[in-house]
Design a protein around this motif. Structure first.
Motif, PDB file in Angstrom:
ATOM      1  N   UNK A 400     -25.343 -42.132  42.039  1.00  0.00           N
ATOM      2  CA  UNK A 400     -26.058 -42.714  41.274  1.00  0.00           C
ATOM      3  C   UNK A 400     -25.763 -42.361  39.897  1.00  0.00           C
ATOM      4  N   UNK A 401     -25.594 -41.060  39.766  1.00  0.00           N
ATOM      5  CA  UNK A 401     -25.658 -40.704  38.267  1.00  0.00           C
ATOM      6  C   UNK A 401     -24.359 -40.513  37.702  1.00  0.00           C
ATOM      7  N   UNK A 402     -23.305 -40.349  38.753  1.00  0.00           N
ATOM      8  CA  UNK A 402     -22.078 -40.048  38.202  1.00  0.00           C
ATOM      9  C   UNK A 402     -21.400 -38.593  37.875  1.00  0.00           C
ATOM     10  N   UNK A 403     -22.473 -37.736  38.158  1.00  0.00           N
ATOM     11  CA  UNK A 403     -22.499 -36.381  37.472  1.00  0.00           C
ATOM     12  C   UNK A 403     -21.309 -35.761  38.620  1.00  0.00           C
ATOM     13  N   UNK A 404     -20.648 -34.997  37.965  1.00  0.00           N
ATOM     14  CA  UNK A 404     -19.298 -34.395  38.794  1.00  0.00           C
ATOM     15  C   UNK A 404     -20.159 -33.164  39.659  1.00  0.00           C
ATOM     16  N   UNK A 405     -19.788 -33.378  41.109  1.00  0.00           N
ATOM     17  CA  UNK A 405     -20.326 -32.360  42.111  1.00  0.00           C
ATOM     18  C   UNK A 405     -19.097 -31.240  42.559  1.00  0.00           C
ATOM     19  N   UNK A 406     -18.022 -31.727  42.514  1.00  0.00           N
ATOM     20  CA  UNK A 406     -16.904 -30.849  43.015  1.00  0.00           C
ATOM     21  C   UNK A 406     -15.449 -31.608  42.699  1.00  0.00           C
ATOM     22  N   UNK A 422     -14.455 -27.255  35.970  1.00  0.00           N
ATOM     23  CA  UNK A 422     -15.413 -26.240  35.789  1.00  0.00           C
ATOM     24  C   UNK A 422     -16.205 -26.264  34.671  1.00  0.00           C
ATOM     25  N   UNK A 423     -15.540 -26.638  33.284  1.00  0.00           N
ATOM     26  CA  UNK A 423     -16.306 -26.571  32.209  1.00  0.00           C
ATOM     27  C   UNK A 423     -17.006 -28.153  32.501  1.00  0.00           C
ATOM     28  N   UNK A 424     -16.591 -28.977  32.904  1.00  0.00           N
ATOM     29  CA  UNK A 424     -17.242 -30.396  33.083  1.00  0.00           C
ATOM     30  C   UNK A 424     -18.652 -29.961  33.743  1.00  0.00           C
ATOM     31  N   UNK A 425     -18.649 -29.484  34.803  1.00  0.00           N
ATOM     32  CA  UNK A 425     -19.682 -29.092  35.625  1.00  0.00           C
ATOM     33  C   UNK A 425     -20.843 -27.998  35.004  1.00  0.00           C
ATOM     34  N   UNK A 426     -20.199 -27.255  34.181  1.00  0.00           N
ATOM     35  CA  UNK A 426     -21.057 -26.315  33.780  1.00  0.00           C
ATOM     36  C   UNK A 426     -21.959 -27.174  32.765  1.00  0.00           C
ATOM     37  N   UNK A 427     -21.482 -28.306  32.122  1.00  0.00           N
ATOM     38  CA  UNK A 427     -22.183 -29.276  30.925  1.00  0.00           C
ATOM     39  C   UNK A 427     -22.904 -30.211  31.697  1.00  0.00           C
ATOM     40  N   UNK A 428     -22.831 -30.231  32.959  1.00  0.00           N
ATOM     41  CA  UNK A 428     -23.446 -31.350  33.791  1.00  0.00           C
ATOM     42  C   UNK A 428     -22.693 -32.757  33.090  1.00  0.00           C
ATOM     43  N   UNK A 429     -21.390 -32.768  33.100  1.00  0.00           N
ATOM     44  CA  UNK A 429     -20.657 -33.965  32.804  1.00  0.00           C
ATOM     45  C   UNK A 429     -20.519 -34.846  33.954  1.00  0.00           C
ATOM     46  N   UNK A 430     -20.302 -36.073  33.636  1.00  0.00           N
ATOM     47  CA  UNK A 430     -20.129 -37.302  34.414  1.00  0.00           C
ATOM     48  C   UNK A 430     -18.592 -37.255  34.686  1.00  0.00           C
ATOM     49  N   UNK A 431     -18.189 -38.101  35.894  1.00  0.00           N
ATOM     50  CA  UNK A 431     -16.657 -38.350  35.900  1.00  0.00           C
ATOM     51  C   UNK A 431     -16.501 -39.382  34.769  1.00  0.00           C
ATOM     52  N   UNK A 432     -17.179 -40.214  34.196  1.00  0.00           N
ATOM     53  CA  UNK A 432     -16.878 -40.852  33.157  1.00  0.00           C
ATOM     54  C   UNK A 432     -16.577 -40.335  31.827  1.00  0.00           C
ATOM     55  N   UNK A 433     -17.186 -39.091  31.496  1.00  0.00           N
ATOM     56  CA  UNK A 433     -16.999 -38.191  30.545  1.00  0.00           C
ATOM     57  C   UNK A 433     -15.597 -37.702  30.623  1.00  0.00           C
ATOM     58  N   UNK A 434     -15.180 -37.418  31.575  1.00  0.00           N
ATOM     59  CA  UNK A 434     -13.935 -36.824  31.862  1.00  0.00           C
ATOM     60  C   UNK A 434     -12.686 -38.129  31.651  1.00  0.00           C
TER      61      UNK A 434
END
Length: 462
Positions: A400-406, A422-434
């Motif tokens: 639903x949110x596209x937030x990276x979970x693992x 790891x950095x993406x998850x620390x900042x609550x990034x989405x898969x789209x951000x990557x």
């Protein structure tokens, strides 16, 4: 006797990092360590020497299997095992001396010897008793064995003995298909040993992503490792130069025996808290023999803290380091923090395996609505150029949110690439951000971007 603001018991990754951070924050600090060198199990007989042997044996593998494909022709190199061990020791020495230099630089007293806590606020080392406002227990862990399996570090060895065998065995049996067993099994398989891994469960690397487990086992089989799965080791019979591993298959209770020159017991580790005086001190322990702590690494005894392998959580050097820095901040009156949801794990086989965050299984158990983006290294130009096209990057994101979970990676440099996630998850990034972040070409890390794209409209090179 000396008075300190803080005494850290244990000079491993958690302990020495904690001591350095305490000193940086202005506290008079000492570190107790009984080894002749600092760095603990990790630097002396664990992470660092094993990586040296993994690197050396991987170069041999490349020479034997891939050099000719690249036009590098000639006789394959022979193995001078004693020289390889000397190289390994040189690597260890450089690192341990580096820690000793950092202690001197930060004016940390090294109290040489084994420590105990006779009472709150006091640490005994040898015949001397030192006082400290704060005590941090960072004594790490030791290898655990199995009933009926007696370790002598000659024929039946732990990881410590496996790093210093007098010669390469012809036949090696590895009990346990976890990180340590697979890494050291890989080393000796590359050096010519016939390696058989005996595992109690039905899959290798327990707790990891199922796709990773299957792919890694398939690749390791191609590299020459054999696997006996679902097998409970009953005993190991030793002679002066050989051993027999007796096991029973769980599926039908049938019994079998494997001959070996060396048996590596890699069935996990347990907290090392012997002779600290914790019972008399009244320190509360968990059912699994770990030191119980609160959310700030404090024990139930005022002024006594614990970090690393002696407390709950994964037994990883970098987890201990994070806790070491955090508890130092806490003691200094600041706000120490460790995000236990973003602690990566790495297996340094070839290919490497790395993971962080949730697995599909854990998300299913929690009822999380998720999506998967997966990309094979066969679609990565750099990986194919160096004969490492096997493996993949797999990203799990909230549907639903596209937030990276693992994320789970098996492929070249996986242990380095995982930190982008790891950095993406620390900042609550989405898969789209990557996916929208430019990645240099040609690099292995493009596979991470492709997996992120696969969480959306699709990867480009799939």
């Amino acid at each position: 006797m000396a008075n300190y603001d803080a005494i850290v018991i244990g000079g491993g990754p958690g302990g020495y990092v904690c001591a350095i951070r305490l000193a940086q924050l202005g506290l008079k600090t000492a570190c107790v360590e009984g080894r002749e060198t600092l760095g603990g199990t990790c630097l002396n007989v664990g992470c660092i020497p094993s990586k040296a042997l993994l690197h050396a044996s991987h170069q041999l593998h490349e020479a034997e299997h891939n050099f000719a494909k690249m036009g590098l022709k000639g006789k394959s190199p022979s193995v001078d095992w004693d020289q390889m061990k000397s190289y390994k020791q040189d690597v260890v020495d450089q690192n341990t001396k580096g820690i000793e230099f950092l202690f001197k630089k930060n004016k940390i007293d090294w109290l040489k010897g084994w420590g105990s806590i006779p009472e709150a606020g006091k640490v005994k080392v040898g015949d001397e008793v030192h006082t400290a406002k704060n005590i941090v227990i960072a004594t790490g862990s030791e290898a655990s064995s199995l009933p009926g399996v007696e370790v002598d570090e000659k024929i039946v060895v732990t990881s410590t003995g496996a790093l210093d065998l007098p010669k390469t065995p012809k036949k090696m049996v590895v009990i346990g298909a976890g990180v340590i067993g697979l890494e050291l099994g890989s080393v000796y398989a590359r050096l010519g040993a016939e390696v058989t891994v005996v595992e109690f469960l039905d899959e290798i690397t327990p707790g990891m992503d199922k796709d990773v487990q299957k792919t890694l086992q398939r690749i390791l089989k191609k590299q020459g490792l054999s696997f006996v799965m679902g097998a409970a080791v009953q005993s190991v019979d030793k002679t002066k130069t050989k051993a027999k591993v007796n096991y029973k298959l769980r599926k039908d209770d049938s019994e079998a025996t494997i001959d070996a020159d060396v048996v590596l017991v890699a069935t996990g580790r347990r907290p090392f808290v012997d002779n600290l005086g914790l019972d008399a001190l009244g320190v509360k322990m968990t059912e699994r023999g770990q030191i119980a702590t609160d959310g700030h690494w404090a024990t139930n005894v005022d002024g006594v803290y614990a970090i690393g392998d002696v407390i709950e959580g994964p037994m990883l050097a970098h987890k201990a380091e994070d806790e070491g820095m955090a508890v130092a901040e806490q003691i200094a009156g600041k706000s120490g923090h460790v995000n236990y949801d973003v602690i990566p794990g790495v297996i340094y086989t070839a290919p490497e395996v790395a993971s962080v965050g949730a697995t599909e299984q854990s998300l299913k158990e929690k009822g999380v609505n998720y999506k998967v983006g997966k990309f094979s290294f066969m679609g990565n130009a750099r990986a194919k150029a160096v004969f490492q096209g096997e493996g993949f990057v797999k990203i799990l994101a909230d549907k639903d949110t596209d937030r990276v979970l693992g994320a789970h990676i098996i492929g070249p440099a996986a242990g380095d690439m995982i930190h982008e996630i790891c950095v993406a998850m620390e900042f609550g990034a989405s898969a789209q951000d990557i996916a929208l972040t430019c990645h240099a070409h040609p690099t292995y890390s493009e596979a991470v971007r492709e997996a992120a794209l696969a969480c959306g409209d699709g990867a480009i090179h799939a």
